[in-house]
Design an enzyme around this catalytic site. Sequence first.
Site, PDB file in Angstrom:
ATOM      1  N   SER A 240      18.570  54.747 107.093  1.00  0.00           N
ATOM      2  CA  SER A 240      17.347  55.378 107.575  1.00  0.00           C
ATOM      3  C   SER A 240      17.212  55.218 109.094  1.00  0.00           C
ATOM      4  O   SER A 240      18.099  55.632 109.830  1.00  0.00           O
ATOM      5  CB  SER A 240      16.161  54.767 106.817  1.00  0.00           C
ATOM      6  OG  SER A 240      15.022  55.560 106.941  1.00  0.00           O
ATOM      7  N   ASP A 467      16.765  63.893  99.733  1.00  0.00           N
ATOM      8  CA  ASP A 467      16.179  62.679 100.304  1.00  0.00           C
ATOM      9  C   ASP A 467      14.785  63.027 100.824  1.00  0.00           C
ATOM     10  O   ASP A 467      14.641  63.910 101.664  1.00  0.00           O
ATOM     11  CB  ASP A 467      17.065  62.174 101.451  1.00  0.00           C
ATOM     12  CG  ASP A 467      16.635  60.815 101.992  1.00  0.00           C
ATOM     13  OD1 ASP A 467      15.415  60.589 102.123  1.00  0.00           O
ATOM     14  OD2 ASP A 467      17.514  60.004 102.303  1.00  0.00           O
ATOM     15  N   HIS A 494      15.919  58.012  98.537  1.00  0.00           N
ATOM     16  CA  HIS A 494      16.137  57.709  99.954  1.00  0.00           C
ATOM     17  C   HIS A 494      17.200  56.644 100.090  1.00  0.00           C
ATOM     18  O   HIS A 494      16.976  55.487  99.736  1.00  0.00           O
ATOM     19  CB  HIS A 494      14.828  57.240 100.591  1.00  0.00           C
ATOM     20  CG  HIS A 494      14.943  56.924 102.042  1.00  0.00           C
ATOM     21  ND1 HIS A 494      15.540  57.783 102.941  1.00  0.00           N
ATOM     22  CD2 HIS A 494      14.547  55.840 102.765  1.00  0.00           C
ATOM     23  CE1 HIS A 494      15.485  57.256 104.142  1.00  0.00           C
ATOM     24  NE2 HIS A 494      14.916  56.070 104.075  1.00  0.00           N
TER      25      HIS A 494
END
Length: 526
Positions: A240, A467, A494
């Site tokens: 991320s 995602d 995610h």
Amino acid sequence: MARPLRALTALALLVLAAAGCGAPSTQPLQPHAERKGPVGPIPTGMDRFYGQEIDWGRCSDYATSSADRTAFQDPGLECARLEVPMDYAHPDGKTIRIGVLRKPASDPQARIGALTINPGGPGASGMSAAAGLAGSVANTELGERFDLVGFDPRGIGASEPAVRCLTDPERDAERLDSDADTSPSGVAESEQEERDYAAKCAERTGVDMLANIGTRDVVRDLDVLRSALGEPKLNYLGYSYGTRIGSEYAESFPGNVRAMILDGAIDPGQTTVDALVAQGAGFQRAFDDFAAWCADQSQCALGDDPKQAVHRFQQLTRPLVDHPVQAGYGRELSYSDATMAAIQALYAPSLWQALDTGLAELQQGRGQTLLSLADSYFGREADGRYTNTTDAFDAIHCVDDKRVLDPEEVRAADRRYREAAPFLDDGNPPSSARDMCAFWPVPVTGEPTQPQVGELPPVLVISTTADPATPYQAGVQLAQALHGRLLTYEGTQHTVFLQGVSCVDDAGTQYLVDLRVPEDGTRCTG
């Protein structure tokens, strides 16, 4: 605008912590001092940092959450703090300390090096992430051949000093305020709250710390850590927001990279508003997938027609703007917390049942499950204490990204966000209220740009087709920008590496061990 911008937090840590369920080590590691640096190029004036001694000891003293207090009891983990300059422009000035956790490779003879992890946020703890992954990589080639290293970026978790903006009671109160009033008086009130928030951050953290909290500085810390660990080249796993750390490291220190996996990518060249809108669309797609799943269950709080799910969700949550419901233990569920609970649950299908349960409770005027999901998002412990994840996210976001200062641009962005994610639309007109970054006491130190990398080894970018937090196309863009290889995972969650998908895990492990990227166009399914 303040609320959607804060929704950019990308809590990859949620999934990672769930993955770390292996048995702890039985061989306790003994406290010891270690000096392995300096290794590799040393920037001018940085010798003492790059070559510093690291005092490793037990990790229990570094725990900053209840989950840490359990995970850090593993005797096979060791922890330390690394000294770095507060301001790299003045390395002889104030210093700060970075928390570091290590799980040594189980086969020292076959050891390749250290694999350093960042789980995202910004604001999430890399120490917690590494401890959570330690069990899942035990008895695997990855665990045998790599030290697993997690660090808490400056200001976060066990790093010192920690960013602090609100007290625990102030955070509870802030969550009850949904900021839904978009009238001129409502906007003025919201902006005053944002000014007060920025002032509290400056007072409680220090302006000098806030000025040097961004990704620009974390990347420098990461290179100090690489050298102090005795690693000629960096092996890095970023989830991320951690992909932004990775891409900026690759741009700043391309010659110091051995291998890099970037999972759940942030588009390096996307503007703040475009990233916000793209993420809103990602959460809407995940909500639609949740609604379709829910409709197939025997009972679904949103009904059996997925096309009506947005309307049903709005019917359930919008009354909370004016009338929060009881959630037990003297607490109430606000509109803000109900929507954040949904966002939290949409990060992974494993939480969809909890979201359905929470919405069913809301139908009955109760908010316990949704409040629990929101507490997890905000890092609230059972005793009412908060981790500093949200405080750190705000501080980093405000120096990393271009600020949206024009009220009309703010209003347009809010309108675009509501159109992209209608399930999160509270029914009021778009707001022109600027967020706390408009009143931040220090200047921006970074901005999204396409990385200009030199000679960089092949980088592996993993992107998930649905995602919710970091849309698939962002991974495509990052792989192109870094001249790397894209691995596609078809799913709705995610991040995915080291979370039980063998196709992805095998490809990533082979890359880290042998430096062989998957074939171009490789796609994996769950």
